[in-house]
Design a protein around this motif. Structure first.
Motif, mmCIF file in Angstrom:
data_model
loop_
_atom_site.group_PDB
_atom_site.id
_atom_site.type_symbol
_atom_site.label_atom_id
_atom_site.label_comp_id
_atom_site.label_asym_id
_atom_site.label_seq_id
_atom_site.Cartn_x
_atom_site.Cartn_y
_atom_site.Cartn_z
ATOM 1 N N LEU A 150 0.993 -1.304 0.367
ATOM 2 C CA LEU A 150 0.385 -0.080 -0.122
ATOM 3 C C LEU A 150 0.787 1.198 0.141
ATOM 4 C CD1 LEU A 150 -2.744 1.329 0.315
ATOM 5 C CD2 LEU A 150 -2.650 1.152 2.768
ATOM 6 N N LYS A 151 1.021 2.111 -0.893
ATOM 7 C CA LYS A 151 2.666 2.388 -1.221
ATOM 8 C C LYS A 151 2.004 4.223 -0.731
ATOM 9 C CE LYS A 151 3.778 0.685 -5.291
ATOM 10 N NZ LYS A 151 4.464 0.710 -6.600
ATOM 11 N N ALA A 152 0.963 4.518 -0.792
ATOM 12 C CA ALA A 152 0.154 5.476 -0.368
ATOM 13 C C ALA A 152 0.359 6.096 1.090
ATOM 14 C CB ALA A 152 -1.518 5.908 -0.636
ATOM 15 N N GLU A 153 0.421 4.857 1.770
ATOM 16 C CA GLU A 153 0.369 5.037 3.776
ATOM 17 C C GLU A 153 1.925 4.127 4.200
ATOM 18 O OE1 GLU A 153 -2.969 3.936 6.119
ATOM 19 O OE2 GLU A 153 -4.705 4.526 3.618
ATOM 20 N N ASN A 154 3.200 3.048 2.886
ATOM 21 C CA ASN A 154 3.876 2.766 3.216
ATOM 22 C C ASN A 154 4.148 1.436 3.630
ATOM 23 O OD1 ASN A 154 6.054 4.811 1.629
ATOM 24 N ND2 ASN A 154 5.905 6.748 3.037
ATOM 25 N N LEU A 155 2.756 0.974 3.206
ATOM 26 C CA LEU A 155 2.582 -1.069 4.249
ATOM 27 C C LEU A 155 3.381 -1.716 3.341
ATOM 28 C CD1 LEU A 155 -1.125 0.274 5.909
ATOM 29 C CD2 LEU A 155 1.328 0.554 6.706
ATOM 30 N N LEU A 156 4.024 -2.681 3.845
ATOM 31 C CA LEU A 156 3.347 -4.046 3.275
ATOM 32 C C LEU A 156 3.089 -5.330 3.829
ATOM 33 C CD1 LEU A 156 5.536 -5.997 4.325
ATOM 34 C CD2 LEU A 156 7.367 -3.970 3.826
ATOM 35 N N TYR A 157 2.082 -5.866 3.064
ATOM 36 C CA TYR A 157 1.323 -7.409 3.251
ATOM 37 C C TYR A 157 2.132 -8.686 3.102
ATOM 38 C CZ TYR A 157 -1.620 -3.705 4.169
ATOM 39 O OH TYR A 157 -2.436 -2.385 5.218
ATOM 40 N N HIS A 158 2.495 -9.651 3.651
ATOM 41 C CA HIS A 158 3.129 -10.635 3.675
ATOM 42 C C HIS A 158 2.573 -11.819 3.723
ATOM 43 C CE1 HIS A 158 6.180 -11.043 6.623
ATOM 44 N NE2 HIS A 158 5.819 -9.817 6.325
ATOM 45 N N LYS A 159 2.625 -12.718 3.396
ATOM 46 C CA LYS A 159 2.879 -14.570 4.208
ATOM 47 C C LYS A 159 3.724 -14.858 5.514
ATOM 48 C CE LYS A 159 2.709 -19.028 1.912
ATOM 49 N NZ LYS A 159 2.937 -20.044 2.298
ATOM 50 N N ASP A 160 3.471 -15.080 6.280
ATOM 51 C CA ASP A 160 4.221 -15.733 7.803
ATOM 52 C C ASP A 160 3.753 -17.329 7.946
ATOM 53 O OD1 ASP A 160 6.046 -16.678 9.107
ATOM 54 O OD2 ASP A 160 5.979 -14.836 10.787
ATOM 55 N N GLY A 161 3.440 -18.538 7.275
ATOM 56 C CA GLY A 161 3.511 -19.392 7.527
ATOM 57 C C GLY A 161 1.990 -19.284 6.842
ATOM 58 N N ASN A 162 0.511 -19.687 7.831
ATOM 59 C CA ASN A 162 -0.558 -19.420 7.531
ATOM 60 C C ASN A 162 -0.965 -18.153 8.244
ATOM 61 O OD1 ASN A 162 -1.286 -21.882 6.433
ATOM 62 N ND2 ASN A 162 -1.375 -22.818 8.200
ATOM 63 N N THR A 163 -0.532 -17.384 8.914
ATOM 64 C CA THR A 163 -0.511 -15.700 8.921
ATOM 65 C C THR A 163 -0.178 -14.454 8.196
ATOM 66 O OG1 THR A 163 -0.488 -16.783 11.296
ATOM 67 C CG2 THR A 163 -0.121 -14.285 10.924
ATOM 68 N N ILE A 164 -1.220 -13.830 7.787
ATOM 69 C CA ILE A 164 -0.337 -12.480 7.443
ATOM 70 C C ILE A 164 -0.306 -11.423 8.434
ATOM 71 C CG2 ILE A 164 -1.718 -10.810 5.353
ATOM 72 C CD1 ILE A 164 -1.383 -13.766 4.386
ATOM 73 N N VAL A 165 1.101 -10.936 7.378
ATOM 74 C CA VAL A 165 0.818 -9.958 8.431
ATOM 75 C C VAL A 165 1.128 -8.385 7.244
ATOM 76 C CG1 VAL A 165 3.828 -9.371 9.370
ATOM 77 C CG2 VAL A 165 2.974 -11.469 9.711
ATOM 78 N N GLY A 166 1.102 -7.434 8.349
ATOM 79 C CA GLY A 166 1.588 -6.336 8.256
ATOM 80 C C GLY A 166 1.832 -5.284 8.940
ATOM 81 N N ARG A 167 3.072 -4.601 7.577
ATOM 82 C CA ARG A 167 4.392 -3.318 8.438
ATOM 83 C C ARG A 167 4.126 -2.594 7.620
ATOM 84 N NH1 ARG A 167 8.459 -7.577 10.324
ATOM 85 N NH2 ARG A 167 8.281 -9.534 10.110
ATOM 86 N N GLN A 168 4.992 -1.946 8.690
ATOM 87 C CA GLN A 168 5.633 -0.129 8.025
ATOM 88 C C GLN A 168 6.268 -0.887 7.755
ATOM 89 O OE1 GLN A 168 5.825 1.939 11.422
ATOM 90 N NE2 GLN A 168 3.583 2.022 12.554
ATOM 91 N N SER A 169 6.597 0.596 6.250
ATOM 92 C CA SER A 169 7.996 0.130 5.467
ATOM 93 C C SER A 169 9.038 0.198 5.878
ATOM 94 C CB SER A 169 8.533 1.122 4.516
ATOM 95 O OG SER A 169 8.253 2.730 4.816
ATOM 96 N N ASN A 170 9.331 0.539 7.846
ATOM 97 C CA ASN A 170 10.270 0.700 8.637
ATOM 98 C C ASN A 170 9.930 -1.160 9.250
ATOM 99 O OD1 ASN A 170 8.705 0.258 10.705
ATOM 100 N ND2 ASN A 170 9.497 2.055 11.634
ATOM 101 N N ASN B 207 -7.669 -2.686 1.165
ATOM 102 C CA ASN B 207 -8.305 -3.910 1.225
ATOM 103 C C ASN B 207 -7.839 -5.404 0.427
ATOM 104 O OD1 ASN B 207 -10.881 -2.944 2.938
ATOM 105 N ND2 ASN B 207 -11.614 -2.115 1.039
ATOM 106 N N LEU B 208 -7.072 -5.909 1.873
ATOM 107 C CA LEU B 208 -6.266 -7.282 1.723
ATOM 108 C C LEU B 208 -7.081 -8.121 0.448
ATOM 109 C CD1 LEU B 208 -3.469 -7.870 0.836
ATOM 110 C CD2 LEU B 208 -3.294 -8.545 3.084
ATOM 111 N N TYR B 209 -6.751 -8.590 -0.678
ATOM 112 C CA TYR B 209 -7.582 -10.129 -0.570
ATOM 113 C C TYR B 209 -6.515 -11.172 -0.864
ATOM 114 C CZ TYR B 209 -10.370 -6.219 -2.705
ATOM 115 O OH TYR B 209 -11.658 -6.003 -2.902
#
Length: 298
Positions: free
Chosen positions: A187-207, A232-234
């Motif tokens: 989500l570039k406008a808010e410097n957020l990134l999302y990824h998987k970790d096992g069966n979990t979805i992780v949301g992070r700030q760019s730092n 919204n994340l699909y």
């Protein structure tokens, strides 16, 4: 069939390029219809596309992106190619690649794209007016699967890490995670990134700071990720055979598709930025992908 060609002197940045790209986006995004609330609406299938109609006997569509003119470029991992379909999701053309593509993302310049090729680096290319041009390759961490850009920072997903690299390719930071087929949504406008970790979805700030962890029993082996215009994340659950919707802060969620119509095991999900539609690909099944549209739940 079109083979990619290399042109190191092509110019992809100009005021005219930017203006033309924005004008095309504006026209395509304005169709006079009222948006359906994705949190209350339902999804209805409008098209199922057979693998045999895509110009190759074998295909494994692992990701995709909509171009500035509303067409869809899909990565075919087994077929070593990009597959181009038009605005009605009909096959148009293929572009052969020297490597197995896993992900495609838009660059910072108009008509610029980057394709992850696993062990063969990241291909920089342009696609404009039906013309695909390969410009060269970037070095990437071993086993790069998912890719994206936050400004000049390159974000790469591998089996064990989320790597953030500078424009010079040097590592800025790496965050450990588990599970293969690691895709990234940004989500570039808010410097957020999302990824998987096992069966979990992780949301992070760019730092790298975590915002949330999303884990529910109904999501197993998440793979494809994409965002809509509201952030919204699909999420595609390969082994749970469904598609989830998660808010950008992780506080709200719903199962969008508890099962698909003709696909048993979904893999990638691609959000159409011009219409309220999503494309869901299969894990090498007879139906290559299905297209769903949002409808009011009446």
């Amino acid at each position: 069939m079109s083979d990619s060609k290399v042109d190191e002197n092509i110019s992809v940045t100009s005021d005219a390029d930017v203006k033309n790209a924005l004008e095309q986006l504006a026209v395509l995004q304005t169709d006079g219809t009222q948006d359906v609330n994705v949190w209350t609406g339902i999804l209805s299938v409008i098209k199922s596309v057979q693998r045999s109609s895509l110009g190759s006997g074998k295909s494994y569509l692992t990701s995709g992106i909509f171009t500035e003119d509303g067409m869809l470029l899909l990565t075919d991992h087994i077929g070593r190619r990009l597959v181009l379909v038009d605005q009605s999701y009909t096959f148009l053309e293929e572009f052969k690649l020297d490597g197995k593509p896993t992900d495609i993302t838009r660059g910072n310049e108009p008509y610029e794209y980057f394709v992850a090729l696993r062990e063969d680096g990241i291909l920089r290319c342009t696609f404009r007016g039906g013309q695909f041009t390969a410009l060269g390759r970037l070095l990437s961490p071993t086993g790069a699967w998912g890719i994206g850009f936050l400004g000049n920072t390159r974000v790469v997903g591998t089996e064990k890490f989320i790597c953030m690299l500078g424009s010079d390719g040097q590592d800025i930071r790496s965050m450990s995670k588990s599970g293969a087929d690691t895709y990234i949504a940004l989500l570039k406008a808010e410097n957020l990134l999302y990824h998987k970790d096992g069966n979990t979805i992780v949301g992070r700030q760019s730092n790298g700071v975590e915002i949330f962890r999303y884990m529910v029993n109904s999501l197993v082996y998440p793979v494809g990720l994409d965002l809509d215009q509201d952030g919204n994340l699909y999420v595609c659950g390969r082994n749970s055979k469904n598609v989830h919707l998660v808010s950008k802060n992780g506080l709200k969620d719903r199962v969008l598709l508890s099962k698909l119509v003709s696909i048993n095991t979904p893999y990638a999900v691609v959000v159409n930025p011009f219409r309220q539609e999503i494309v869901v690909t299969s894990s090498q099944e007879a139906i290559a992908f299905e297209v769903y549209t949002f409808c009011d739940n009446k």
